[in-house]
Write a protein that holds these residues in place. Structure first.
Motif, PDB file in Angstrom:
ATOM      1  N   TYR A  40     -16.215  -5.237 -10.616  1.00  0.00           N
ATOM      2  CA  TYR A  40     -16.960  -4.222 -10.005  1.00  0.00           C
ATOM      3  C   TYR A  40     -16.350  -2.797  -9.689  1.00  0.00           C
ATOM      4  N   GLY A  41     -16.702  -1.568  -9.894  1.00  0.00           N
ATOM      5  CA  GLY A  41     -16.125  -0.615  -9.321  1.00  0.00           C
ATOM      6  C   GLY A  41     -15.725  -0.420  -8.159  1.00  0.00           C
ATOM      7  N   LEU A  42     -16.626  -1.030  -7.146  1.00  0.00           N
ATOM      8  CA  LEU A  42     -16.541  -1.019  -5.695  1.00  0.00           C
ATOM      9  C   LEU A  42     -15.409  -1.842  -5.285  1.00  0.00           C
ATOM     10  N   HIS A  43     -15.538  -2.988  -5.717  1.00  0.00           N
ATOM     11  CA  HIS A  43     -14.388  -3.908  -5.428  1.00  0.00           C
ATOM     12  C   HIS A  43     -12.943  -3.406  -5.736  1.00  0.00           C
ATOM     13  N   GLN A  44     -12.833  -2.761  -7.074  1.00  0.00           N
ATOM     14  CA  GLN A  44     -11.645  -2.165  -7.368  1.00  0.00           C
ATOM     15  C   GLN A  44     -11.236  -1.105  -6.324  1.00  0.00           C
ATOM     16  N   ARG A  45     -12.408  -0.208  -6.037  1.00  0.00           N
ATOM     17  CA  ARG A  45     -12.130   0.772  -4.964  1.00  0.00           C
ATOM     18  C   ARG A  45     -11.437   0.264  -3.623  1.00  0.00           C
ATOM     19  N   ARG A  46     -12.038  -0.976  -3.382  1.00  0.00           N
ATOM     20  CA  ARG A  46     -11.729  -1.515  -2.034  1.00  0.00           C
ATOM     21  C   ARG A  46     -10.433  -2.076  -1.892  1.00  0.00           C
ATOM     22  N   LEU A  47      -9.914  -2.694  -2.995  1.00  0.00           N
ATOM     23  CA  LEU A  47      -8.588  -3.507  -3.066  1.00  0.00           C
ATOM     24  C   LEU A  47      -7.469  -2.646  -3.545  1.00  0.00           C
ATOM     25  N   LEU A  48      -7.702  -2.036  -4.620  1.00  0.00           N
ATOM     26  CA  LEU A  48      -6.516  -1.557  -5.570  1.00  0.00           C
ATOM     27  C   LEU A  48      -5.757  -0.204  -4.834  1.00  0.00           C
ATOM     28  N   PRO A  49      -6.456   0.704  -4.177  1.00  0.00           N
ATOM     29  CA  PRO A  49      -5.807   1.963  -3.452  1.00  0.00           C
ATOM     30  C   PRO A  49      -4.848   1.194  -2.249  1.00  0.00           C
ATOM     31  N   LEU A  50      -5.280  -0.103  -1.608  1.00  0.00           N
ATOM     32  CA  LEU A  50      -4.688  -0.667  -0.746  1.00  0.00           C
ATOM     33  C   LEU A  50      -3.381  -1.327  -1.360  1.00  0.00           C
ATOM     34  N   LEU A  51      -3.361  -1.736  -2.551  1.00  0.00           N
ATOM     35  CA  LEU A  51      -2.395  -2.448  -3.124  1.00  0.00           C
ATOM     36  C   LEU A  51      -1.440  -1.533  -3.503  1.00  0.00           C
ATOM     37  N   ALA A  52      -2.007  -0.146  -4.035  1.00  0.00           N
ATOM     38  CA  ALA A  52      -0.892   0.738  -4.244  1.00  0.00           C
ATOM     39  C   ALA A  52      -0.196   1.355  -3.255  1.00  0.00           C
ATOM     40  N   ARG A  53      -0.886   1.370  -2.065  1.00  0.00           N
ATOM     41  CA  ARG A  53      -0.355   1.874  -0.827  1.00  0.00           C
ATOM     42  C   ARG A  53       0.643   0.806  -0.180  1.00  0.00           C
ATOM     43  N   THR A  54       0.412  -0.383  -0.271  1.00  0.00           N
ATOM     44  CA  THR A  54       1.426  -1.518  -0.049  1.00  0.00           C
ATOM     45  C   THR A  54       2.579  -1.388  -0.730  1.00  0.00           C
ATOM     46  N   TYR A  55       2.481  -0.780  -1.977  1.00  0.00           N
ATOM     47  CA  TYR A  55       3.822  -0.727  -2.833  1.00  0.00           C
ATOM     48  C   TYR A  55       4.638   0.538  -2.265  1.00  0.00           C
ATOM     49  N   ALA A  56       3.862   1.624  -1.922  1.00  0.00           N
ATOM     50  CA  ALA A  56       4.534   2.820  -1.491  1.00  0.00           C
ATOM     51  C   ALA A  56       5.140   2.379   0.055  1.00  0.00           C
ATOM     52  N   LEU A  57       4.376   1.949   0.794  1.00  0.00           N
ATOM     53  CA  LEU A  57       5.046   1.585   1.956  1.00  0.00           C
ATOM     54  C   LEU A  57       5.985   0.790   1.964  1.00  0.00           C
ATOM     55  N   HIS A  58       6.121  -0.294   0.830  1.00  0.00           N
ATOM     56  CA  HIS A  58       7.298  -1.235   0.832  1.00  0.00           C
ATOM     57  C   HIS A  58       8.673  -0.402   0.296  1.00  0.00           C
ATOM     58  N   PHE A  59       8.504   0.676  -0.501  1.00  0.00           N
ATOM     59  CA  PHE A  59       9.425   1.462  -1.043  1.00  0.00           C
ATOM     60  C   PHE A  59       9.997   2.506   0.353  1.00  0.00           C
ATOM     61  N   ALA A  60       8.981   2.870   0.851  1.00  0.00           N
ATOM     62  CA  ALA A  60       9.373   3.470   2.322  1.00  0.00           C
ATOM     63  C   ALA A  60      10.297   2.877   3.291  1.00  0.00           C
ATOM     64  N   GLN A  61       9.766   1.541   3.534  1.00  0.00           N
ATOM     65  CA  GLN A  61      10.394   0.666   4.307  1.00  0.00           C
ATOM     66  C   GLN A  61      11.716   0.343   3.761  1.00  0.00           C
ATOM     67  N   GLU A  62      11.916   0.197   2.544  1.00  0.00           N
ATOM     68  CA  GLU A  62      13.434   0.088   2.058  1.00  0.00           C
ATOM     69  C   GLU A  62      14.190   1.320   2.336  1.00  0.00           C
ATOM     70  N   VAL A  63      13.625   2.513   2.384  1.00  0.00           N
ATOM     71  CA  VAL A  63      14.417   3.684   2.620  1.00  0.00           C
ATOM     72  C   VAL A  63      15.043   3.536   4.132  1.00  0.00           C
ATOM     73  N   VAL A  64      13.814   3.326   5.182  1.00  0.00           N
ATOM     74  CA  VAL A  64      14.377   3.339   6.516  1.00  0.00           C
ATOM     75  C   VAL A  64      15.299   2.432   6.916  1.00  0.00           C
ATOM     76  N   SER A  65      15.137   0.870   6.131  1.00  0.00           N
ATOM     77  CA  SER A  65      15.879  -0.058   6.385  1.00  0.00           C
ATOM     78  C   SER A  65      17.409   0.478   5.999  1.00  0.00           C
ATOM     79  N   ALA A  66      17.329   0.953   4.822  1.00  0.00           N
ATOM     80  CA  ALA A  66      18.801   1.572   4.452  1.00  0.00           C
ATOM     81  C   ALA A  66      19.482   2.550   5.104  1.00  0.00           C
ATOM     82  N   GLN A  67      18.712   3.348   5.714  1.00  0.00           N
ATOM     83  CA  GLN A  67      19.200   4.235   6.935  1.00  0.00           C
ATOM     84  C   GLN A  67      19.729   3.669   7.984  1.00  0.00           C
TER      85      GLN A  67
END
Lengths: 640, 640
Positions: free
Chosen positions: A325-352
């Motif tokens: 369902y289009g709506l279900h994708q809209r509900r979950l997938l941007p959150l999944l993408a953002r989780t990846y983004a935050l994971h990598f941002a967290q990697e940067v701050v940990s390294a710093q």
């Protein structure tokens, strides 16, 4: 469509600290029964069980990675953060108790103490033979630590420090390990020497001997909490408790044998913020924990959505999978993408963090930027956890409400992440303060009013220079195709330079807007407090925009060096989804500020939909990449 | 600045059913100890305690207000809704158990049964001597009730109905009262007579006698849930359980003595939706409960924010009250305004329910509109509860995390409101379906694909006619000052006609957009399921826009007849805040569709800030108007 090699993806996510993460995953999977025990044991037994597990894990070396090797630690701060974060896949009381014992208590001894304290406490606290707590927050003062009420007075007659809680509301509150398990506390108190108050300092105060409270210490249990009930939070009051002068953690200030207060940092505000700054690790840890808790929720909701069918939407013979369902994708997938983004941002701050704290070079600027970045990532990471867990729970319907399906604990346990280790709104103000003052040497001294006065005192050109929006457009012209003034209309939506330019423009425009607003308020003769209060949502907005840019940058930078291939292709899709969903979310602002036409704004929404559709077939592999051990997902009926 | 007469405000909010609400408040305050018992009792004891309280309250007449007088009820459906809603001030397990027993179980007997069933069950269920459950949802099917797996086969040999659960996944699930307390169940099953299936029907199936399970019935406890643990939810499987033919609730369909299936409604889909439509009361109740739970959270957070000081923001001598910070106002006050708006919208839908069900006239159109409105108000009301409780918790910091301060239970207990009694997203699709088909006579028959085909089958002019956006602009010209085409640029932001016109424009534009999109998809030869899936977020958006308009209309209509004076002035401020915050929230859409210039969009944000500042001094009176008994707030340390 790219095909994802899941182990390869996991290796990428695990990064430098794959080994530390693997150890934690193994430990968690081995003791996964604690997730059920959290529901079946009495509160007291659950607390004991959590303590036991913390000690068990300590024995594997998992929790001591950040301490010096000479005391039995691992000597690797980065590994310590990675290990802590990964604990968020499991029972979060265990995570928080580990945080209290090794991060807060152990971190205070390590960072605020000197060799004498290290020798006295580190080896024992690393094994958990000595349990401690971190007694900073009071009932009356949480965010405003400088205004704490507890007092430590130097008594020259006995060469002791006398710790006193002056009134009920100055009792230490919400202190993990205080209600039952702590042998000692690191207490934050106003230090008074010779009738002069020198501001907040930390000292070690014994609380219990053989489990029995010592004289002058009063403890109250904080009782049932929304979650994290495996941690024994409590309140502490001190009635003239005497400790030797040497118990003062004296890295940044000491009282000499002849009763004289001494500190290498003259300015009391600066001293205070320098001490606090050494404790930044706690924030980095909580942010990472939030991001990893979100991964658990997304793993369950995504796997359920490719199994559960409901309604005959596309075919009369078979009901349709939720994730189709289009709506279900809209509900979950941007959150999944953002989780990846935050994971990598967290990697940067940990390294710093790792670099700043492992480096002998004491670069003030780097420390301040680390503190700011840690504050911002913590705020965004923990809000993301709250939002993602909620959405995932709802996406699993009534089944998501049963405790066996993990969301109950995830939701209740992570809820406090947004307000502990720094309230998120207060943290974003800290971020804004750094940006507005450009981390000037006065940075630490400034309270809210100070920031207002500081900004107001600058010439307007300086404000604009510092917030640098004017330089931005020039730079963008060089970067984007065409190099024209119309970069924001002509660049491709999927061009990361465009996406970053949009977030940079927003950040710098918002920041200079705040600066002008503060300056104008003061120029108009208003009370600085009123000026600040009225500009506060802009202040928070500017800080958030700054952190959003850092997060996207981290994702883009991570993809940059990847070789061409399916993994790169998959992460590029995900990064585009994250970037455009972020811009879409704030498209009103971009339109209001001339950076999005109506047509382009609508085009972004269409692109986000298309990206959801493109990510859909990869969704399961993308959550499998998180490698949450199946034992920790529980959810037997959701996952089949 | 207006001065609010709090009792007068409470009278306005309580409306027609002040007496019913007062009775519930008194009952709740008298038994407020259950809020603590929820934390201290074992799950089994808590369930028993909740049952006991439900019976105690039943004895006061509080829970039977909606049943006919001849069976001991109050004969007033409106009073019954008001009474139920008010229960949300207290322990929510009590509320939900009342809902299960009197709303779902009692409602099914009343609405789906005939005199024989009323005589047999109503008197006993009103007192609680007979406890029942409502066994509709199955593990495999929640939202899609028509696809339930449980079967009831007519056996002519014995003149009985034989109830069977064909497979594990067709077990009834999440059924309140099933695990322990229900004597009987209203079971929804596919009715088979003479080898023909007639779709889902309801029948009464005894579960227990003297507390012991009857043969053929298998029960499993749903175990620990995120919240509502005072309700004994469970699973039910039936293994050829036989009940007399007369146990079929036969208002809409029956099996004759000679084994022939008969129904006054020929079309099986229509029959099914007609049956379901009579149960609309449950949705109205849950929506109201959500709104009232939000009131409790706002009362605590607002009172805390005028007591708690943090940071010296405006004065060096005294820290500043939280509610004097601009951001804190922004966080709480629009939610407060929206709570008022939803309260009045809920009043409208309750009154409609009362009228439709008390009226002998069976107006199909009115019923369909009621169902739609109930679905929409439930969705918005329950999402509002989730969001408001979360924001209020965070606004109370760490203290908000302690169970004694109510947020833990509020959050955990209300969480399921968004997905039970109809998943909110599915409900909004129901709303959209009604709007798209203009509640045509075929309305009930249409599943998602049917709606797509229906819309696609209309001529484009008909689509536009039905969704009526073209008529709107004409009407607006008459209403707004100037009467020009530039109504959206010239009207005052605080003019309610302007605010409503904006929401109407959005609603009708979105709706015709969805219709065109569906039609175009089919015209392009796409699979209707795919067409629907791709348009789904627009469908939901249109439905939400529709309900938002109804909510604002209810608030404006409520203020209309009020006499000039302080109360009117205060509510007008609040209504403006709600209206403009709602427009601001979706200002991107309005800009994208030419209804907001950039300047006006920014002006709306400024106006929302100003309105927050204006509402600030009234905030405490506005929450006091909700009249939540102090015993139910607990929070001794937050409220002092």
């Amino acid at each position: 469509m790219p095909t994802i090699d899941v182990p390869e993806l996991t290796r990428l996510l695990d990064g430098t600290y794959a080994e530390a993460r693997a150890l934690v995953r193994t430990n968690l999977a081995e003791h996964s029964e604690v997730l059920e025990q959290a529901e079946t044991l009495s509160r007291t037994d659950y607390r004991e069980r959590v303590k036991e597990l913390v000690l068990t894990m300590a024995a594997t070396g998992q929790t001591g990675m950040g301490f010096p090797r000479e005391y039995g630690g691992g000597g690797d701060l980065g590994a310590s953060i990675a290990s802590f974060e990964t604990l968020a896949y499991g029972d979060l009381s265990v995570l928080v108790k580990v945080g209290v014992q090794f991060g807060l208590f152990g971190g205070a001894i390590l960072q605020l103490g000197t060799k004498r304290h290290h020798d006295a406490y580190l080896a024992d606290l690393i094994t958990g033979r000595l349990m401690g707590c971190f007694a900073m927050t009071e009932t009356g003062h949480g965010s405003n630590v400088q205004a704490l009420g507890t007092i430590a007075t130097y008594d020259p007659a006995t060469d002791e420090l006398v710790v006193t809680t002056p009134d009920e509301i100055s009792g230490k509150d919400y202190i993990g390990n205080a209600a039952m398990h702590a042998d000692v506390a690191v207490v934050f108190a106003q230090l008074e020497v010779g009738g002069t108050s020198h501001g907040v300092h930390a000292l070690v105060v014994p609380l219990r001997e053989d489990g029995r409270l010592l004289p002058g210490v009063r403890v109250e249990d904080d009782g049932l909490k929304m979650g994290l009930n495996g941690v024994d939070n409590g309140r502490l009051w001190f009635d003239g408790v005497r400790v030797p002068r040497g118990n003062l953690l004296d890295r940044f200030a000491s009282v000499s044998e002849d009763g004289v207060y001494e500190s290498p940092i003259d300015n009391p505000d600066r001293r205070f913020f320098t001490m606090l700054g050494t404790l930044v690790q706690g924030r980095v840890c909580v942010g990472g924990a939030g991001i990893n808790a979100a991964k658990v929720a997304l793993t369950i909701a995504t796997k359920y959505a490719v199994r559960r069918r409901q309604f005959n939407a596309a075919s009369p013979d078979q009901e349709q999978l939720l994730l189709d369902y289009g709506l279900h994708q809209r509900r979950l997938l941007p959150l999944l993408a953002r989780t990846y983004a935050l994971h990598f941002a967290q990697e940067v701050v940990s390294a710093q963090l790792h670099d700043v704290f492992s480096d002998a070079v004491d670069d003030e600027q780097a420390r301040r930027q680390l503190e700011s970045r840690a504050a911002g990532t913590k705020a965004l990471g923990t809000w993301h956890a709250t939002r993602t867990i909620q959405e995932c729970r709802e996406a699993c319907g009534g089944a998501g409400y049963l405790a066996v399906n993990r969301f109950a604990a995830l939701k209740a346990d992570t809820d406090v992440f947004t307000t502990f280790e720094g309230d998120n709104h207060v943290l974003l103000q800290l971020v804004a303060k750094g940006l507005l003052t450009d981390y000037s040497s006065d940075f630490e001294d400034l309270d809210q009013l100070g920031v207002v006065r500081f900004v107001a005192g600058m010439a307007l050109e300086t404000v604009i220079e510092r917030t640098s929006a004017h330089k931005l457009l020039e730079r963008l012209k060089d970067v984007l195709p065409g190099g024209s003034d119309d970069w924001d209309q002509e660049a491709g939506l999927l061009d990361p330079h465009y996406q970053l330019a949009m977030l940079r423009f927003r950040e710098e425009h918002m920041l200079s807007g705040v600066a002008r607003r503060l300056k104008r308020g003061i120029d108009d003769g208003l009370n600085p407090g009123e000026v600040f209060s009225r500009a506060q949502d802009h202040v928070i907005g500017a800080a958030r925009a700054h952190v959003e840019r850092l997060v996207l940058e981290a994702f883009v930078d991570k993809i940059g060096p990847l070789p061409d291939g399916d993994l790169r292709a998959a992460l590029t899709l995900l990064c585009n989804l994250h970037a455009l969903a972020t811009i879409e979310q704030d498209r009103a602002w971009f339109m209001e500020h001339g950076r999005l036409t109506v047509q382009r704004s609508k085009a972004i929404t269409r692109e986000v939909n298309d990206l959801c559709l493109a990510v859909r077939p990869l969704a399961v592999d993308l959550v499998d990449g998180f490698a949450v051990p199946p034992e920790l997902l529980r959810s037997p009926e959701l996952l089949g």
